[in-house]
Design a protein around this motif. Structure first.
Motif, PDB file in Angstrom:
ATOM      1  N   ARG A  44       0.762  -1.122   0.048  1.00  0.00           N
ATOM      2  CA  ARG A  44      -0.130   0.054   0.257  1.00  0.00           C
ATOM      3  C   ARG A  44       0.806   1.291   0.067  1.00  0.00           C
ATOM      4  O   ARG A  44       0.563   2.090  -0.706  1.00  0.00           O
ATOM      5  CB  ARG A  44      -0.927  -0.150   1.352  1.00  0.00           C
ATOM      6  N   ASN A  45       1.969   1.373   0.762  1.00  0.00           N
ATOM      7  CA  ASN A  45       2.739   2.424   0.985  1.00  0.00           C
ATOM      8  C   ASN A  45       3.552   2.683  -0.345  1.00  0.00           C
ATOM      9  O   ASN A  45       3.677   3.775  -1.050  1.00  0.00           O
ATOM     10  CB  ASN A  45       4.001   2.316   1.839  1.00  0.00           C
ATOM     11  N   ASN A  46       3.966   1.552  -0.924  1.00  0.00           N
ATOM     12  CA  ASN A  46       4.590   1.582  -2.456  1.00  0.00           C
ATOM     13  C   ASN A  46       3.542   2.100  -3.558  1.00  0.00           C
ATOM     14  O   ASN A  46       4.262   2.932  -4.235  1.00  0.00           O
ATOM     15  CB  ASN A  46       5.150   0.472  -2.933  1.00  0.00           C
ATOM     16  N   TYR A  47       2.288   1.607  -3.340  1.00  0.00           N
ATOM     17  CA  TYR A  47       1.254   2.330  -4.332  1.00  0.00           C
ATOM     18  C   TYR A  47       1.221   3.723  -4.202  1.00  0.00           C
ATOM     19  O   TYR A  47       0.960   4.614  -5.116  1.00  0.00           O
ATOM     20  CB  TYR A  47       0.040   1.555  -4.146  1.00  0.00           C
ATOM     21  N   THR A  48       0.819   4.089  -2.996  1.00  0.00           N
ATOM     22  CA  THR A  48       0.762   5.521  -2.831  1.00  0.00           C
ATOM     23  C   THR A  48       1.878   6.538  -2.859  1.00  0.00           C
ATOM     24  O   THR A  48       1.869   7.396  -3.756  1.00  0.00           O
ATOM     25  CB  THR A  48       0.249   5.680  -1.170  1.00  0.00           C
ATOM     26  N   ARG A  49       3.167   5.793  -2.835  1.00  0.00           N
ATOM     27  CA  ARG A  49       4.247   6.794  -3.214  1.00  0.00           C
ATOM     28  C   ARG A  49       4.319   6.594  -4.704  1.00  0.00           C
ATOM     29  O   ARG A  49       4.773   7.780  -5.224  1.00  0.00           O
ATOM     30  CB  ARG A  49       5.692   6.044  -2.631  1.00  0.00           C
ATOM     31  N   THR A  50       4.150   5.559  -5.514  1.00  0.00           N
ATOM     32  CA  THR A  50       4.291   5.794  -6.975  1.00  0.00           C
ATOM     33  C   THR A  50       3.165   6.535  -7.396  1.00  0.00           C
ATOM     34  O   THR A  50       3.243   7.588  -8.284  1.00  0.00           O
ATOM     35  CB  THR A  50       4.010   4.488  -7.461  1.00  0.00           C
ATOM     36  N   ARG A  51       1.879   6.757  -6.749  1.00  0.00           N
ATOM     37  CA  ARG A  51       0.691   7.573  -7.191  1.00  0.00           C
ATOM     38  C   ARG A  51       1.131   9.009  -7.027  1.00  0.00           C
ATOM     39  O   ARG A  51       0.982   9.916  -7.884  1.00  0.00           O
ATOM     40  CB  ARG A  51      -0.575   7.079  -6.421  1.00  0.00           C
ATOM     41  N   ARG A  52       1.814   9.434  -5.965  1.00  0.00           N
ATOM     42  CA  ARG A  52       2.112  10.796  -5.682  1.00  0.00           C
ATOM     43  C   ARG A  52       3.360  11.084  -6.439  1.00  0.00           C
ATOM     44  O   ARG A  52       3.450  12.326  -6.775  1.00  0.00           O
ATOM     45  CB  ARG A  52       2.728  10.770  -4.226  1.00  0.00           C
TER      46      ARG A  52
END
Length: 108
Positions: A44-52
């Protein structure tokens, strides 16, 4: 919540993290469960980091294109105010076109 728990249980079983239950120590299941929870949090953290990162990149290039358009409009306004003299346009027109159409980062 049971669906999530069942998914985590299945993932921990497939990873082999629940092998402690077979050995007789009851810690293996808990270790597997917590490892799966940590894996889900990392994903989840990787997904949010990529989206940001994607949003930040989109905003940067939008700002760069807007600066290019503003520079091009300013060039033509200066040309109109100076009575048709496009001396300043020798530098600013190519610079503004680079800012508008380039895929590289040009602004600081």
């Amino acid at each position: 919540m049971e669906v999530v728990t069942d998914m985590i249980d299945q993932v921990s079983y497939e990873c082999g993290e629940s092998s402690g239950c077979i050995d007789g120590s009851k810690d293996g299941y808990e270790y597997g469960y917590h490892d799966c929870i940590l894996d889900l949090v990392k994903k989840r953290n990787n997904y949010t980091r990529t989206r940001r990162r994607k949003i930040r990149k989109l905003l940067y290039f939008t700002k760069q294109k807007l600066w290019g358009v503003a520079l091009l409009l300013l060039t033509f306004l200066v040309a109109v105010w100076s009575g048709g003299d496009m001396t300043a346009g020798v530098l600013t027109v190519p610079m503004s076109l680079i800012l508008i159409f380039s895929k590289r980062r040009w602004l600081l």
